[in-house]
Write an enzyme that holds these catalytic residues in place. Structure first.
Site, mmCIF file in Angstrom:
data_model
loop_
_atom_site.group_PDB
_atom_site.id
_atom_site.type_symbol
_atom_site.label_atom_id
_atom_site.label_comp_id
_atom_site.label_asym_id
_atom_site.label_seq_id
_atom_site.Cartn_x
_atom_site.Cartn_y
_atom_site.Cartn_z
ATOM 1 N N SER A 180 8.289 -3.126 4.570
ATOM 2 C CA SER A 180 8.796 -2.748 3.343
ATOM 3 C C SER A 180 8.636 -4.001 2.146
ATOM 4 O O SER A 180 7.459 -4.310 1.970
ATOM 5 C CB SER A 180 10.283 -2.584 3.449
ATOM 6 N N MET A 181 9.693 -4.547 1.748
ATOM 7 C CA MET A 181 9.674 -5.717 0.957
ATOM 8 C C MET A 181 8.987 -6.863 1.445
ATOM 9 O O MET A 181 8.398 -7.795 0.852
ATOM 10 C CB MET A 181 10.817 -6.032 0.201
ATOM 11 N N TRP A 205 6.423 -2.252 0.215
ATOM 12 C CA TRP A 205 6.943 -1.970 -1.213
ATOM 13 C C TRP A 205 6.789 -2.978 -2.122
ATOM 14 O O TRP A 205 7.021 -4.168 -1.849
ATOM 15 C CB TRP A 205 8.558 -1.657 -1.229
ATOM 16 N N ASP A 226 7.321 8.882 4.099
ATOM 17 C CA ASP A 226 8.248 7.581 3.636
ATOM 18 C C ASP A 226 8.664 8.211 2.294
ATOM 19 O O ASP A 226 7.757 8.208 1.168
ATOM 20 C CB ASP A 226 7.269 6.526 3.413
ATOM 21 N N HIS A 258 9.815 6.005 6.352
ATOM 22 C CA HIS A 258 9.640 4.254 6.028
ATOM 23 C C HIS A 258 10.202 3.335 7.025
ATOM 24 O O HIS A 258 9.512 2.107 7.213
ATOM 25 C CB HIS A 258 10.679 4.048 4.926
#
Length: 309
Positions: A180-181, A205, A226, A258
């Site tokens: 993700s991040m 992300w 996602d 996700h």
């Protein structure tokens, strides 16, 4: 002092004229070709192993890259947040044996609001394949990708320079993974430090959608369902804007969310291991799992790549 009588001269026996030099060369070449053709493929593999000092572990098979554990026994050590500088501490998973030499180092970063525990399954799975793996916490659970990228680099510096296992790590063979991040952070890390050998952003992300600066071999993993980082606005544009000259691949997990990278996942593990082996360890024995691109399956919706490599 006495001396021996000279030995009688050896009797000369007439011989046939020597074959022309070119004929000798032709016979030698034909013999060498026949010998090469008779050698089994394992001989070529053994020769290549001698040429690549970074190969770790036995020749891979589909079963070995999909297994929950590889050939190396694994130990762990904890890094306190009080000891860490520039990141939030974490856990290092490393091969117990030192007879194989040093190993490539890999830092794994979690996603937004998550901790290292969300990625802990990757620690022993990758380490048992012959890597020193550092799953980290971030300074804050709310850190953005740019900050996570800097923390990934700080963790790499700690792993290779200050950790208790630094002697086991080859500081010139490093990789990064993030969810993700944390995946966006992995892209930030290789953008800032192209010396990193491999990156695997998992359902990444980032508000930055274009990555023309990335030269590190990068495997982007997206998920069909996602809704947090939809592939159409994250993983796919990330992949398409990494230069074609960069070795890259895009894998989309069929029917996954996700959060697919937060629990044991054979598909993620198989291609992550193969990517790290190929580009951190320069081990072309793993190219077979990456090229040609795997076909769609019950686990894979789509796979794109810049094969061959």
């Amino acid at each position: 002092m006495t001396t021996s009588a000279p030995a009688p001269a050896a009797r000369q026996t007439p011989t046939a004229p020597a074959a022309p030099r070119g004929r000798h060369r032709l016979r030698a070449a034909l013999a060498a070709a026949a010998l090469a053709a008779a050698l089994p493929f394992t001989g070529a593999s053994a020769a290549h192993a001698a040429d690549n000092p970074y190969e770790r572990g036995p020749a891979p098979t589909t079963a070995s890259v999909e297994a929950t554990r590889g050939s190396f026994a694994v130990s762990t050590t904890t890094v306190s947040s009080y000891t860490a500088r520039g990141f939030g501490g974490g856990t290092i998973y490393y091969p117990t044996s030192t007879t194989a030499g040093t190993f490539g180092g890999v830092v794994v970063a979690p996603g937004y609001t998550a901790t290292q525990s969300s990625m802990s399954w990757l620690g022993p799975r990758l380490a048992s394949q012959g890597f020193v793996v550092f799953t980290i916490d971030t300074l804050s659970r709310y850190d953005q990708p740019a900050s996570r990228g800097r923390q990934i680099q700080a963790a790499l510096d700690y792993l290779t320079g200050s950790s208790s296992v630094r002697a086991r790590v080859d500081r010139n063979r490093l990789g990064v993974i993030g969810h993700s991040m944390g995946g966006g952070g992995a892209l930030e890390a290789v953008k800032a430090n192209p010396a990193i050998r491999a990156a695997v952003p998992l359902t990444p992300w980032n508000t930055d959608k274009t990555w023309p600066e990335v030269t590190t071999p990068t495997l982007l993993v997206g998920a069909e369902d996602d809704s947090v980082a939809p592939v159409s606005s994250h993983a796919e544009p990330f992949y398409s804007t990494v230069p074609a000259s960069t070795r890259k691949a895009y894998l989309e997990l069929r029917g996954a969310s996700h959060f697919a990278p937060n629990s044991s996942n054979t598909t993620i593990a198989k291609y992550t291991i193969s990517w790290l082996k190929r580009f951190v360890d320069e081990d072309v024995r793993y190219s077979q799992f990456l090229c040609p691109a795997p076909a769609p399956s019950t686990a894979i919706l789509e796979y794109r790549s810049t094969c061959p490599y």
